[in-house]
Design an enzyme around this catalytic site. Structure first.
Site, PDB file in Angstrom:
ATOM      1  N   ALA A  66       0.846  -1.160   0.030  1.00 58.61           N
ATOM      2  CA  ALA A  66      -0.039   0.195   0.138  1.00 58.61           C
ATOM      3  C   ALA A  66       0.991   1.177   0.000  1.00 58.61           C
ATOM      4  CB  ALA A  66      -0.811  -0.063   1.248  1.00 58.61           C
ATOM      5  N   GLU A 134       4.275  -5.195   7.432  1.00 63.30           N
ATOM      6  CA  GLU A 134       3.721  -4.016   8.162  1.00 63.30           C
ATOM      7  C   GLU A 134       4.075  -3.887   9.656  1.00 63.30           C
ATOM      8  OE1 GLU A 134       2.321  -6.253   5.763  1.00 63.30           O
ATOM      9  OE2 GLU A 134       0.810  -5.313   4.738  1.00 63.30           O
TER      10      GLU A 134
HETATM   11  N1  CAA Z   1       4.586   3.235  -0.772  1.00 65.06           N
HETATM   12  C1  CAA Z   1       4.981   4.211  -1.101  1.00 65.06           C
HETATM   13  N2  CAA Z   1       6.151   4.418  -1.776  1.00 65.06           N
HETATM   14  C2  CAA Z   1       6.811   3.457  -1.919  1.00 65.06           C
HETATM   15  C3  CAA Z   1       6.498   2.326  -1.224  1.00 65.06           C
HETATM   16  C4  CAA Z   1       5.119   2.068  -0.512  1.00 65.06           C
HETATM   17  N3  CAA Z   1       4.889   0.914  -0.325  1.00 65.06           N
HETATM   18  N4  CAA Z   1       7.502   1.269  -1.614  1.00 65.06           N
HETATM   19  C5  CAA Z   1       8.525   1.892  -2.174  1.00 65.06           C
HETATM   20  N5  CAA Z   1       8.190   3.232  -2.381  1.00 65.06           N
HETATM   21  C6  CAA Z   1       8.867   4.131  -2.882  1.00 65.06           C
HETATM   22  C7  CAA Z   1       9.999   4.820  -2.145  1.00 65.06           C
HETATM   23  O1  CAA Z   1       9.392   5.527  -1.228  1.00 65.06           O
HETATM   24  C8  CAA Z   1      10.951   5.487  -3.244  1.00 65.06           C
HETATM   25  O2  CAA Z   1      10.393   6.782  -3.664  1.00 65.06           O
HETATM   26  P1  CAA Z   1      11.487   7.998  -3.702  1.00 65.06           P
HETATM   27  O3  CAA Z   1      12.383   7.516  -4.952  1.00 65.06           O
HETATM   28  O4  CAA Z   1      10.405   8.947  -4.177  1.00 65.06           O
HETATM   29  O5  CAA Z   1      12.217   8.055  -2.608  1.00 65.06           O
HETATM   30  C9  CAA Z   1      10.749   4.600  -4.430  1.00 65.06           C
HETATM   31  O6  CAA Z   1       9.282   3.955  -4.239  1.00 65.06           O
HETATM   32  C10 CAA Z   1      11.991   3.638  -4.489  1.00 65.06           C
HETATM   33  O7  CAA Z   1      12.230   2.861  -3.203  1.00 65.06           O
HETATM   34  P2  CAA Z   1      13.378   2.811  -2.384  1.00 65.06           P
HETATM   35  O8  CAA Z   1      14.269   3.901  -2.864  1.00 65.06           O
HETATM   36  O9  CAA Z   1      12.972   2.499  -0.841  1.00 65.06           O
HETATM   37  O10 CAA Z   1      13.793   1.388  -3.246  1.00 65.06           O
HETATM   38  P3  CAA Z   1      15.035   0.375  -2.285  1.00 65.06           P
HETATM   39  O11 CAA Z   1      15.423  -0.522  -3.368  1.00 65.06           O
HETATM   40  O12 CAA Z   1      16.096   1.070  -1.679  1.00 65.06           O
HETATM   41  O13 CAA Z   1      13.868  -0.523  -1.470  1.00 65.06           O
HETATM   42  C11 CAA Z   1      12.057  -1.738  -0.702  1.00 65.06           C
HETATM   43  C12 CAA Z   1      12.888  -1.492  -1.845  1.00 65.06           C
HETATM   44  C13 CAA Z   1      12.782  -2.570   0.330  1.00 65.06           C
HETATM   45  C14 CAA Z   1      10.926  -2.292  -1.212  1.00 65.06           C
HETATM   46  C15 CAA Z   1      11.712  -0.433  -0.050  1.00 65.06           C
HETATM   47  O14 CAA Z   1      11.177   0.529  -0.835  1.00 65.06           O
HETATM   48  C16 CAA Z   1      10.570  -0.876   1.149  1.00 65.06           C
HETATM   49  O15 CAA Z   1      10.764  -1.168   2.137  1.00 65.06           O
HETATM   50  N6  CAA Z   1       9.153  -0.237   0.802  1.00 65.06           N
HETATM   51  C17 CAA Z   1       8.039  -0.488   1.624  1.00 65.06           C
HETATM   52  C18 CAA Z   1       7.524  -1.952   1.653  1.00 65.06           C
HETATM   53  C19 CAA Z   1       6.473  -2.043   2.739  1.00 65.06           C
HETATM   54  O16 CAA Z   1       6.649  -1.670   3.945  1.00 65.06           O
HETATM   55  N7  CAA Z   1       5.337  -2.507   2.318  1.00 65.06           N
HETATM   56  C20 CAA Z   1       4.153  -2.715   2.936  1.00 65.06           C
HETATM   57  C21 CAA Z   1       3.044  -1.370   3.091  1.00 65.06           C
HETATM   58  S1  CAA Z   1       2.034  -1.307   4.307  1.00 65.06           S
HETATM   59  C22 CAA Z   1       0.730  -2.264   3.401  1.00 65.06           C
HETATM   60  O17 CAA Z   1       0.925  -2.657   2.430  1.00 65.06           O
HETATM   61  C23 CAA Z   1      -0.500  -2.227   4.354  1.00 65.06           C
HETATM   62  C24 CAA Z   1      -1.749  -3.091   3.971  1.00 65.06           C
HETATM   63  O18 CAA Z   1      -1.420  -4.369   3.843  1.00 65.06           O
HETATM   64  C25 CAA Z   1      -3.016  -2.455   4.011  1.00 65.06           C
END
Ligand code: CAA
Length: 260
Positions: A66, A134
């Site tokens: 998300a 999460e």
């Molecule tokens: N939401 C919004 N933006 C996100 C995102 C997310 N879930 N995942 C990645 N992005 C964005 C980053 O903010 C970044 O944007 P900017 O370039 O503008 O800074 C871009 O995508 C690239 O990401 P990273 O620079 O972080 O890339 P990385 O290779 O260093 O890391 C990753 C990759 C490990 C997947 C990392 O992006 C990450 O941990 N993302 C979040 C994953 C996460 O926690 N997902 C669960 C969300 S909560 C959910 O889903 C709740 C639900 O069930 C309802």
């Protein structure tokens, strides 16, 4: 509505949905949900479609969850609405009469894994990383993940993934039964299409009934679930395709199904 982030293509009997928002690793924001919802309706409106593949655009992700930026300031009431929306769209995907295949390469995290779990089959590339992180954000999966993961893997394994938040790589995902096959990245979509086309060549009403009874039966006691199976088995003997399928076998030729 423009299809900015969700691409829908049709290739013969197959539909292909690509969540394509690579700048945010295909994260699911409200617009993505709306576009997914529309794509599902467009697939339902094409009764000749026999299978759907869902994948992510760009090199790095299936879907990274998300959209954290969008939901970070949400109140509990807004969070409830988001969860309901995500669950509703994924339930529509799950309820499609045709089989659905998630082609996962790169990150399938949180809502991304939940999207894959709403599909019937999950295939992964060697580059896949799947998980529900999460709790590291101090929330829990909210788009059906706590329930579908538990039904698929059992409580113990699901709890391990949900409580630690640690992702698994493709090999581990296959070992625990989260994904069916692991493929080289370039072989992932071709393999998914091959499986989808095989399914598309089978009796369409039978495939739809099989999906329906597997899904509906999973929530029922065995006796009632078998009753569902029995009824569906009988209904199929009233179809032209059953006559054609069995006649073709006896005449040693390929069946020509009509979805009727
Ligand atoms: N939401 C919004 N933006 C996100 C995102 C997310 N879930 N995942 C990645 N992005 C964005 C980053 O903010 C970044 O944007 P900017 O370039 O503008 O800074 C871009 O995508 C690239 O990401 P990273 O620079 O972080 O890339 P990385 O290779 O260093 O890391 C990753 C990759 C490990 C997947 C990392 O992006 C990450 O941990 N993302 C979040 C994953 C996460 O926690 N997902 C669960 C969300 S909560 C959910 O889903 C709740 C639900 O069930 C309802």
């Amino acid at each position: 509505m423009t299809n900015e982030f969700v691409k829908l293509e049709f290739e013969g009997p197959l539909a292909l949905i690509t969540v394509d928002r690579p700048k945010a690793l295909n994260a699911l924001n409200q617009q993505v949900f709306s576009e997914l919802d529309v794509a599902i309706s467009q697939i339902i409106a094409r009764p000749d479609t026999r299978a759907l593949i869902v994948t992510g655009g760009g090199e790095k992700a299936f879907v990274a969850g998300a959209d954290i930026a969008e939901m970070s300031g949400y109140t509990p009431a807004q969070a409830l609405a988001l969860s309901a929306r995500g669950q509703q769209v994924f339930a529509r995907l799950e309820a499609l009469a045709i089989p659905t295949i998630a082609a996962v390469s790169g990150f399938a995290l949180g809502g991304g894994l939940e999207l894959a779990l709403a599909c019937d089959l999950i295939f992964a590339s060697e580059k896949a990383k799947l998980g529900v992180p999460e709790v590291s954000l101090a929330v829990i999966p909210g788009f059906g993940g706590t329930q579908r993961l538990t039904r698929l893997l059992g409580r113990s394994r699901a709890k391990e993934l949900i409580f630690t938040g640690d992702p698994v790589d493709a090999a581990k995902a296959r070992e625990i039964g989260l994904v069916l096959e692991v493929l080289a990245p370039e072989a992932l979509l071709p393999r998914c299409k091959e499986v989808a086309l095989k399914i598309a060549s089978r009796g369409p009403v039978a495939v739809a009934q099989a999906k329906r009874v597997v899904e509906a039966g999973a929530d029922l006691p065995l006796r009632e679930a078998n009753e569902l199976e029995r009824q569906a088995f009988a209904v199929l003997f009233g179809t032209d395709d059953q006559k054609e399928g069995m006649r073709a076998f006896l005449e040693k030729r390929k069946a020509a199904f009509k979805n009727a």
